[in-house]
Scaffold this active site. Structure first.
Site, short mmCIF file in Angstrom:
data_model
loop_
_atom_site.label_atom_id
_atom_site.label_comp_id
_atom_site.label_asym_id
_atom_site.label_seq_id
_atom_site.Cartn_x
_atom_site.Cartn_y
_atom_site.Cartn_z
N SER A 170 1.00 -0.84 0.20
CA SER A 170 0.43 0.09 -0.12
C SER A 170 0.74 1.35 0.05
O SER A 170 2.09 1.23 0.36
CB SER A 170 -0.97 0.01 0.74
OG SER A 170 -1.38 1.11 0.83
N TYR A 217 -0.74 -0.19 10.79
CA TYR A 217 -0.88 -0.34 8.72
C TYR A 217 0.15 -0.70 7.87
O TYR A 217 0.58 -1.40 7.45
CB TYR A 217 -2.53 0.15 8.30
CG TYR A 217 -2.67 -0.40 7.45
CD1 TYR A 217 -3.11 -1.98 7.05
CD2 TYR A 217 -2.43 0.49 6.14
CE1 TYR A 217 -3.54 -2.13 5.10
CE2 TYR A 217 -2.69 0.50 4.60
CZ TYR A 217 -3.58 -0.71 4.39
OH TYR A 217 -3.66 -1.27 3.29
#
Length: 318
Positions: free
Chosen positions: A163, A189
């Site tokens: 990501s 994350y």
């Protein structure tokens, strides 16, 4: 001898390309693929594109009923009846081990697509932070467990989804699981997605001699999936209005994964980070996107590999 800079790989495709477009004309007949999280979001379109090209596709999913419905829908739209379903919970190491034990024969394509994002502070029974445990450790155990099957295929490819969030943070080796520092869902994350990219770097270094190429892929920002379910409406509104993102459809979001898994021009190319259907540029200050140096650092990648093996108590070579 002067060291040369590796060639950056570009393709005719763009951020607007779809999975169906990048796989058009490619024949995957006789090849076998596993797509984790294949029952929802971009996993569905990734699996559909691979099936449309003739691959036997296994949807590795937590919810087998949802997987069976998805498999039937993919068969209906592609005419490919070789779409299978198997249970896999990446946060449960017993489930990962069971999936590996249940796999038989060579494996040509492993798409590490499943993931969780910005969850509240949650832990596995081992005490591992959930995002790192799911996004990295689960896929690490899966890929290393399936290494013999990948090697048996002869020219297998592994694609792991990362990501743009990786730009925020590297891996905090001194406190990966937030035991000493305050938990931050965004930082957790980011760390897990940096780990995903580092896995590709070290796995490719180790496995290239077995004919296995491993790459990391950023699919882009997609609002139509369940991945963002833990984001507040305020955070979503901020991303839409001023986050710098150009949002993609699910079909566009699956394109880079499918491209890296299938395009003949990328044969043997590994340890790289791709976005928008091409290899990413090095991130620089003020730039939106690209790949941070810490996500391709070979020393950090080697360290993470050993830490992951130690965490999982792996004693087999991989």
């Amino acid at each position: 001898m002067t060291e040369t800079t590796p060639t950056r790989h570009t393709t005719p495709f763009t951020a607007e390309s779809t999975a169906a477009e990048v796989v058009e004309g490619i024949d995957l007949t006789g090849r076998r693929a596993v797509v984790t999280g294949g029952a929802s979001g971009i996993g569905v379109e990734t699996a559909r594109a691979l099936a449309s090209a003739g691959a036997e596709v296994t949807l590795a999913v937590r919810d087998k009923a949802a997987g069976e419905r998805t498999a039937a829908a993919i068969t209906a739209t592609t005419g490919n009846a070789a779409v299978r379903v198997a249970h896999l919970d990446l946060a449960d190491q017993a489930s990962v081990a069971a999936f590996v034990r249940g796999w038989s024969g060579p494996l040509d394509l492993l798409i590490n697509n499943a993931g969780v994002m910005m969850t509240p502070e949650l832990r596995t029974p081992e005490g591992w932070e959930l995002q790192f445990a799911t996004n990295h450790l689960g896929h690490f155990a899966l890929a290393t467990g399936l290494h013999p099957a990948l090697a048996a295929a002869g020219r297998a490819r592994v694609v792991s989804l990362t990501s743009i969030a990786h730009l925020r943070d590297g891996v905090h080796f001194d406190d990966i699981h937030f035991r000493g520092r305050a938990y931050d869902p965004a930082a957790a994350y980011a760390q897990s997605k940096t780990a995903t990219s580092l896995f590709a770097v070290e796995a490719h270094r180790r496995w290239a001699a077995d004919g296995i190429t491993v790459n990391a892929v950023h699919p882009g920002a997609i609002l139509e999936t369940s991945l963002s379910r833990h984001l507040s409406q305020e955070a979503l509104d901020r991303a839409v209005s001023g986050g710098g993102y150009t949002f993609k459809s699910i079909e566009q979001g699956a394109a880079t994964s499918v491209l890296v898994a299938t395009r003949p021009a990328l044969e043997g190319v590994g340890g790289r980070y791709f976005e928008d259907c091409g290899e990413a540029l090095a991130h620089t200050e003020g730039m939106f996107g690209g790949v941070a140096a810490h996500a391709l650092d070979p020393d950090a990648a080697a360290r993470l590999w050993q830490v992951s093996r130690d965490t999982l108590s792996l004693d087999t070579p991989a």
